[in-house]
Design a protein around this motif. Structure first.
Motif: not given
Length: 71
Positions: A6-7, A55-62, A67-71
């Motif tokens: 992240s840093k 931007l693509l990386f951020e959208s994929l990680t978001t 998806a993990k939170l919905k489980r």
């Protein structure tokens, strides 16, 4: 490991901002030399490619985090 990543990502974003500002200034002050113009054009394209990748990386990680939170 995640904290370091992240840093690093924030550092890349800061550098991207600097490069964009530098390129704008360089374009305004550029000489009439074709090689300078060509180099600036290539650097600008690389900066936009980097921005697109971030931007693509951020959208994929978001999306993965959501998806993990919905489980």
């Amino acid at each position: 490991m995640q904290l370091n990543f992240s840093k690093d990502l924030e550092s890349i974003k800061d550098n991207r901002s600097f490069v964009k500002s530098f390129l704008k200034d360089a374009e305004r002050q550029s000489s009439k030399r074709e090689s300078v113009h060509h180099t600036l054009k290539k650097l600008k394209a690389a900066a936009y490619d980097l921005e697109d990748m971030l931007l693509l990386f951020e959208s994929l990680t978001t999306a993965k985090a959501s998806a993990k939170l919905k489980r």
